[in-house]
Scaffold this motif. Sequence first.
Motif, PDB file in Angstrom:
ATOM      1  N   ALA A   1     -22.145 -60.025 146.243  1.00 31.64           N
ATOM      2  CA  ALA A   1     -22.897 -61.008 145.462  1.00 31.64           C
ATOM      3  C   ALA A   1     -23.473 -60.400 144.189  1.00 31.64           C
ATOM      4  O   ALA A   1     -23.634 -61.091 143.171  1.00 31.64           O
ATOM      5  N   GLN A   2     -23.767 -59.099 144.215  1.00 28.60           N
ATOM      6  CA  GLN A   2     -24.359 -58.463 143.038  1.00 28.60           C
ATOM      7  C   GLN A   2     -23.353 -58.278 141.906  1.00 28.60           C
ATOM      8  O   GLN A   2     -23.744 -57.982 140.765  1.00 28.60           O
ATOM      9  N   LEU A   3     -22.069 -58.425 142.198  1.00 27.44           N
ATOM     10  CA  LEU A   3     -21.047 -58.223 141.186  1.00 27.44           C
ATOM     11  C   LEU A   3     -20.785 -59.471 140.353  1.00 27.44           C
ATOM     12  O   LEU A   3     -19.925 -59.472 139.474  1.00 27.44           O
ATOM     13  N   ARG A   4     -21.515 -60.547 140.639  1.00 26.97           N
ATOM     14  CA  ARG A   4     -21.400 -61.730 139.791  1.00 26.97           C
ATOM     15  C   ARG A   4     -21.977 -61.418 138.409  1.00 26.97           C
ATOM     16  O   ARG A   4     -22.841 -60.550 138.274  1.00 26.97           O
ATOM     17  N   PRO A   5     -21.501 -62.132 137.380  1.00 23.89           N
ATOM     18  CA  PRO A   5     -21.976 -61.831 136.009  1.00 23.89           C
ATOM     19  C   PRO A   5     -23.434 -62.215 135.783  1.00 23.89           C
ATOM     20  O   PRO A   5     -23.756 -63.283 135.301  1.00 23.89           O
ATOM     21  N   SER A   6     -24.313 -61.332 136.205  1.00 21.60           N
ATOM     22  CA  SER A   6     -25.743 -61.546 136.045  1.00 21.60           C
ATOM     23  C   SER A   6     -26.385 -60.188 135.804  1.00 21.60           C
ATOM     24  O   SER A   6     -26.214 -59.262 136.628  1.00 21.60           O
ATOM     25  N   PRO A   7     -27.106 -59.992 134.719  1.00 19.90           N
ATOM     26  CA  PRO A   7     -27.735 -58.682 134.470  1.00 19.90           C
ATOM     27  C   PRO A   7     -28.642 -58.232 135.611  1.00 19.90           C
ATOM     28  O   PRO A   7     -28.659 -57.051 135.965  1.00 19.90           O
ATOM     29  N   ARG A   8     -29.391 -59.172 136.193  1.00 23.25           N
ATOM     30  CA  ARG A   8     -30.291 -58.807 137.279  1.00 23.25           C
ATOM     31  C   ARG A   8     -29.511 -58.306 138.484  1.00 23.25           C
ATOM     32  O   ARG A   8     -29.856 -57.274 139.087  1.00 23.25           O
ATOM     33  N   ARG A   9     -28.450 -59.035 138.851  1.00 20.05           N
ATOM     34  CA  ARG A   9     -27.663 -58.632 140.018  1.00 20.05           C
ATOM     35  C   ARG A   9     -26.940 -57.308 139.781  1.00 20.05           C
ATOM     36  O   ARG A   9     -26.868 -56.449 140.662  1.00 20.05           O
ATOM     37  N   LEU A  10     -26.375 -57.148 138.591  1.00 21.09           N
ATOM     38  CA  LEU A  10     -25.677 -55.902 138.291  1.00 21.09           C
ATOM     39  C   LEU A  10     -26.646 -54.721 138.315  1.00 21.09           C
ATOM     40  O   LEU A  10     -26.295 -53.613 138.736  1.00 21.09           O
ATOM     41  N   ARG A  11     -27.871 -54.961 137.885  1.00 21.33           N
ATOM     42  CA  ARG A  11     -28.885 -53.911 137.944  1.00 21.33           C
ATOM     43  C   ARG A  11     -29.194 -53.560 139.393  1.00 21.33           C
ATOM     44  O   ARG A  11     -29.297 -52.377 139.742  1.00 21.33           O
ATOM     45  N   HIS A  12     -29.357 -54.589 140.246  1.00 23.68           N
ATOM     46  CA  HIS A  12     -29.596 -54.336 141.670  1.00 23.68           C
ATOM     47  C   HIS A  12     -28.451 -53.527 142.276  1.00 23.68           C
ATOM     48  O   HIS A  12     -28.671 -52.586 143.054  1.00 23.68           O
ATOM     49  N   PHE A  13     -27.211 -53.897 141.927  1.00 23.80           N
ATOM     50  CA  PHE A  13     -26.043 -53.188 142.453  1.00 23.80           C
ATOM     51  C   PHE A  13     -26.075 -51.722 142.045  1.00 23.80           C
ATOM     52  O   PHE A  13     -25.867 -50.826 142.879  1.00 23.80           O
ATOM     53  N   ALA A  14     -26.342 -51.466 140.767  1.00 24.56           N
ATOM     54  CA  ALA A  14     -26.333 -50.091 140.273  1.00 24.56           C
ATOM     55  C   ALA A  14     -27.436 -49.253 140.913  1.00 24.56           C
ATOM     56  O   ALA A  14     -27.199 -48.114 141.353  1.00 24.56           O
TER      57      ALA A  14
END
Length: 310
Positions: free
Chosen positions: A140-153
Amino acid sequence: MSQRWVTASDGVRLAVHEHGEPTAPTVVCVHGFPDDHGVWDGVVRRLADRFHVVTYDVRGSGASGVPRRNRDYRLPQLAADLTAVADAVSPDAPVHVLAHDWGSVQSWHTVTVPGTAHRFASLTSISGPDLDHTGRWFRAQLRPSPRRLRHFALQSLASGYVGFFHLPGIAELACRAGVLDAVTKAARRLETGEPPAGYGRGLASRNRAGLKLYRANVLPRTLRPRTRRAELPAQVLAPRRDLFVLAPWQTEITDWAPNTEIHLVDGGHWLPAFRPDLVAEFTARLIDRTDRTRGAAAPGTSAARKAGRE
């Protein structure tokens, strides 16, 4: 305190410790890696005057048996262990569960097993997400969302040690040489300062079998996650300064655990050892609320009769 042995379904002996009055509501505490049952000592002292508090050494740790094969540490077997302990210490009533780290991982799995989920009345989880949820969460974090991508990283960085634990021989050597103990000690100091006297000394060097928890479960569960639902009352205590399990990973769970309360609390990863007062307080509150609700809905009560008419 009294000690007994509980034999798991595959014959492994589990060292179980009981505190408090056996007729009181039972709370079973499940530790993680590299701890043993001693991580709960401070919590036990604060709960044993009101509850029947049970701690046990998870297979591979403490005084419990140490199976050699990775597959002996798979989540279905760990769930069977916890259920066996619950049946032994509270055969006539469901137990409340308090869990930390890998104890939480296996407890989330346990309370979703059809046929035995009714044996568990509530769950308090600290720093340990469900592994099937983990696979879905990372996707779910790989969706195009800066917040989610930050959580993933950030979570991927915090979880980097998991890959190291999969290195056969090398990870065991790091445990045996005391490297992992030194790293975890430094992490505890960075999070919250000096640990309680004597806590955590040499745990990883004595508990190398705990590495099998990662090797038996992480990749299969995260790469092929299954759909599981936890229906019981639950709460997550998410320490704000946890260096390993960041809050979003363990708190974004209401889609599969709808009866869960989320509490962001002050502290680090080893909350049970550093803040036993806080852990005991939250745990007692949930137990009291759950038991009042269950008692009100028991057969023959006015609440149950009203629910039946509706």
